[in-house]
Write a protein that holds these residues in place. Structure first.
Motif, short mmCIF file in Angstrom:
data_model
loop_
_atom_site.label_atom_id
_atom_site.label_comp_id
_atom_site.label_asym_id
_atom_site.label_seq_id
_atom_site.Cartn_x
_atom_site.Cartn_y
_atom_site.Cartn_z
N PHE A 1 10.95 -52.25 -5.95
CA PHE A 1 9.55 -52.66 -6.02
C PHE A 1 8.86 -52.50 -4.68
CE2 PHE A 1 10.38 -54.90 -10.09
CZ PHE A 1 9.24 -54.50 -10.77
N ARG A 2 9.55 -52.88 -3.61
CA ARG A 2 8.96 -52.77 -2.28
C ARG A 2 8.64 -51.32 -1.94
NH1 ARG A 2 12.83 -54.97 0.44
NH2 ARG A 2 13.81 -53.05 1.15
N PHE A 3 9.55 -50.41 -2.24
CA PHE A 3 9.32 -49.00 -1.95
C PHE A 3 8.18 -48.45 -2.80
CE2 PHE A 3 10.16 -44.43 -2.43
CZ PHE A 3 10.23 -44.06 -1.09
N THR A 4 8.10 -48.88 -4.06
CA THR A 4 7.02 -48.44 -4.93
C THR A 4 5.66 -48.88 -4.39
OG1 THR A 4 8.45 -48.55 -6.89
CG2 THR A 4 6.06 -48.56 -7.26
N GLN A 5 5.57 -50.13 -3.94
CA GLN A 5 4.32 -50.61 -3.37
C GLN A 5 3.96 -49.88 -2.08
OE1 GLN A 5 5.21 -55.12 -4.06
NE2 GLN A 5 3.02 -54.92 -3.85
N CYS A 6 4.96 -49.55 -1.30
CA CYS A 6 4.70 -48.80 -0.07
C CYS A 6 4.12 -47.43 -0.38
CB CYS A 6 5.99 -48.64 0.74
SG CYS A 6 6.58 -50.18 1.49
N CYS A 7 4.66 -46.77 -1.40
CA CYS A 7 4.14 -45.46 -1.79
C CYS A 7 2.71 -45.57 -2.31
CB CYS A 7 5.04 -44.84 -2.87
SG CYS A 7 6.69 -44.39 -2.27
N VAL A 8 2.44 -46.60 -3.12
CA VAL A 8 1.08 -46.82 -3.63
C VAL A 8 0.13 -47.08 -2.47
CG1 VAL A 8 -0.37 -48.37 -4.98
CG2 VAL A 8 1.84 -47.65 -5.88
N ALA B 1 0.37 -48.42 8.17
CA ALA B 1 1.45 -48.70 9.13
C ALA B 1 2.46 -49.68 8.54
CB ALA B 1 0.87 -49.24 10.43
N LEU B 2 1.96 -50.74 7.89
CA LEU B 2 2.86 -51.70 7.25
C LEU B 2 3.69 -51.04 6.15
CD1 LEU B 2 0.63 -54.90 6.90
CD2 LEU B 2 2.67 -54.64 8.30
N TRP C 1 11.95 -48.92 7.58
CA TRP C 1 12.71 -49.74 8.51
C TRP C 1 13.17 -51.08 7.93
CZ3 TRP C 1 8.89 -46.52 10.42
CH2 TRP C 1 9.27 -45.65 11.43
N TRP C 2 12.57 -51.52 6.86
CA TRP C 2 12.89 -52.83 6.31
C TRP C 2 13.98 -52.71 5.26
CZ3 TRP C 2 10.61 -57.50 7.74
CH2 TRP C 2 10.99 -58.61 6.98
N LEU D 1 -10.32 -49.01 8.99
CA LEU D 1 -9.48 -49.76 9.93
C LEU D 1 -8.38 -50.52 9.19
CD1 LEU D 1 -12.22 -51.18 12.33
CD2 LEU D 1 -10.69 -49.22 12.72
N LEU D 2 -8.73 -51.10 8.06
CA LEU D 2 -7.71 -51.79 7.26
C LEU D 2 -6.71 -50.80 6.68
CD1 LEU D 2 -9.95 -54.40 5.38
CD2 LEU D 2 -8.14 -54.89 7.04
N ALA D 3 -7.18 -49.60 6.35
CA ALA D 3 -6.27 -48.59 5.82
C ALA D 3 -5.23 -48.18 6.87
CB ALA D 3 -7.06 -47.36 5.36
N LEU D 4 -5.63 -48.14 8.13
CA LEU D 4 -4.69 -47.82 9.20
C LEU D 4 -3.59 -48.87 9.28
CD1 LEU D 4 -7.00 -46.60 12.11
CD2 LEU D 4 -5.64 -45.21 10.52
N SER D 5 -3.97 -50.14 9.26
CA SER D 5 -2.97 -51.20 9.35
C SER D 5 -2.11 -51.26 8.09
CB SER D 5 -3.65 -52.56 9.58
OG SER D 5 -4.53 -52.87 8.51
N THR D 6 -2.72 -51.08 6.93
CA THR D 6 -1.96 -51.10 5.68
C THR D 6 -0.98 -49.94 5.61
OG1 THR D 6 -3.82 -52.16 4.55
CG2 THR D 6 -2.14 -51.12 3.17
#
Length: 228
Positions: free
Chosen positions: A13-20, A83-84, A91-92, A76-81
């Protein structure tokens, strides 16, 4: 950097959300800074308007300023999102947070935060601000768009895809995760209680109780915490 982890449900789920999140942030960033919204114009184009009522001209000016401000905020929010999303995707792992102090903090706070929760908050904020910019632009050029949809360019449609990914798809994935993956606090409390039972009051900590670093594998269920 490590390969993405897929060994359990929460990792998938975490990887799926990262891709989205990455997809949505790329679409938003592209839309904000490219001039292919309407014909050869975009958020930063100075549109030619005939002079008329000063009140109407002032409203048009304010609308242009608002859509640009919201566009910059969403970028600006897209940059931080983004990166997260990269951090949590590459890395997580489930082994990242396994400290005894973190376990006690979570139990005292009676709540747990996960990477997916943080991703949800940042994605919703990014998508919301860009949706405001996209909606204002659409309303401002409604008559032109209504007459001919073919004048809309790639920036406009990719922008729409971006806020749909960040607001709609992300919310669906998060709700599905909450329904499928159980909360860790109940299992965590049971694990800590069983660990305490093994400690004899008459014996010293070093003699009778296993060191937290040694027994930490017993304290954590399959789903781990997301913030130290």
């Amino acid at each position: 950097m490590k390969l993405p982890e897929f060994k359990d449900t929460i990792s998938r789920f975490r990887f799926t959300q990262c891709c989205v999140g990455l997809g949505g942030c790329l679409c938003v960033s592209y839309a904000v800074w490219t001039p292919f919204w309407l014909k050869d114009g975009g958020l930063w184009t100075e549109w030619n308007k005939t002079k008329g009522d000063p009140v109407i001209d002032g409203v048009i000016f304010n609308a242009l300023e608002a859509e640009r401000v919201f566009g910059v905020l969403s970028f600006l929010l897209a940059l931080s999102t983004g990166a997260l999303s990269l951090v949590f995707a590459l890395w997580w792992t489930s082994e990242t947070v396994r400290s005894y102090s973190n376990t006690r903090s979570l139990l005292m706070a009676r709540q747990a935060l996960y990477p997916t929760t943080l991703l949800l908050l940042t994605m919703l904020s990014t998508g919301f601000f860009f949706l405001l910019s996209w909606s204002i632009f659409t309303y401002h050029h409604y008559e032109e768009i209504y007459e001919d949809f073919s004048i809309l360019g790639s920036s406009y449609w990719l922008g729409a895809l971006g806020w749909i990914l960040l607001l709609v798809v992300e919310s669906i994935v998060f709700v599905a995760e909450q329904a499928i993956v159980p909360d860790i606090l109940e299992d965590l409390e049971k694990a800590v209680e069983s660990w305490r039972v093994t400690c004899q009051p008459s014996r010293s900590f070093s003699e009778g109780c296993p060191h937290p670093a040694v027994s930490k594998s017993k304290l954590f269920p399959k789903r781990y915490m997301s913030v130290p």
